[in-house]
Design a protein around this motif. Sequence first.
Motif: not given
Length: 330
Positions: A66-68, A25-30, A83-93
């Motif tokens: 990001l692991a590559d 969402f944010i990265g696309g607009v950015l 600009v580091h905008c990637a992130g995990a915003v959903r998850g369980i633990d």
Amino acid sequence: MQPGETEAPIQGGKGLVALTGATGFIGGVLAEWLVRSGWRVRALVRSLPRARFLHPLGAELIQGDLADSEALHSLLVGVKAVVHCAGAVRGIDFADFARVNVAGTECIAALAARMDPPPLFVALSSLAAREPHLSPYAASKREGEAVLERFSDAMPVTILRPPAVYGPGDREMLPLLLLMMRGIAPVLGSPQARFSMLYVDDLSSAIERCLVAGDVGRGVLALHDGRVGGYTWDAVVEIATRVRGKPIRRLVVPRGLLNALAAISRRWGSLTGTPPMLTPGKVRELTHPDWVCDNTEASRALAWAPQVEFAEGLRRTLAHHRALKRSTRS
Ligand SMILES: NC(=O)c1ccc[n+]([C@@H]2O[C@H](COP(=O)([O-])OP(=O)(O)OC[C@H]3O[C@@H](n4cnc5c(N)ncnc54)[C@H](OP(=O)(O)O)[C@@H]3O)[C@@H](O)[C@H]2O)c1
């Protein structure tokens, strides 16, 4: 101000920026904002089909995550800024979030810090990092900040803490906004709660200001839409009522109900392997009484002023949603 309104940058003339999270969402607009502001964008993307919309922007695409480290090296070579905008915003633990928000951040920051010369590194944290005890997401964002601070001797690092961000393309807040336009405002948590918000274009302009400002010194900059003291649910409903032009009924959602829904959603997520939208941690975030921040330091350091308060941001978000619906129907 729209990018390029007062200045006419030569296309890409401000330099090359490496961007992560451009398919989000944010990265696309950015990505679009940066290109229109005169930057060239090189984006790290996991899925080329999802990144199709970046082609008309002339963005260079590097496939990988990001692991590559090979992909990260191709992403970073020769860039002026990251600009580091990637992130995990959903998850369980915590592990679900930490894989991206901590380990992924460490991978890209470590490689960037070894570049010669090292680029300016701008990272999107979250206001949630202020309250790391609330949720695994918040804890992972705080730990991601700590990782970045370790690299701030080797390269200039600017960490931004936006509050809830909304606007065209967002999927998290949109259901709530659409429900309000149907006349119902679910009040999640205490009716006295206060929170800051930020329209996605204003976040994009703040990030662009970071790139122009260069090294603003260490520290974390909080951002909001200019409304000092934030919003209450009452204020949000009052503004939405004006935009709707008809009354909106408040529906206080008891915390017990939110917790029950979170338990079901979490269980469903575990069974299906899909990251759940609502978790017990998300409920603790949603019902936290104080998500107000102060953007004085950011405004000063970046010479930045937000332009879009909630009434205007809501109108623009709804207009975009309606246009999208029309175009998918035709
Ligand atoms: N939205 C908000 O209200 C808000 C508020 C404060 C801070 N933030 C922060 O802003 C950032 C962007 O949020 P968003 O709302 O735009 O989230 P989003 O729509 O879920 O986008 C996340 C982006 O990160 C990418 N990504 C996830 N894991 C990755 C990995 N392992 N390697 C490479 N890329 C990966 C995703 O790629 P795919 O498309 O391949 O999945 C996507 O491009 C996040 O760091 C978030 O914590 C968001």
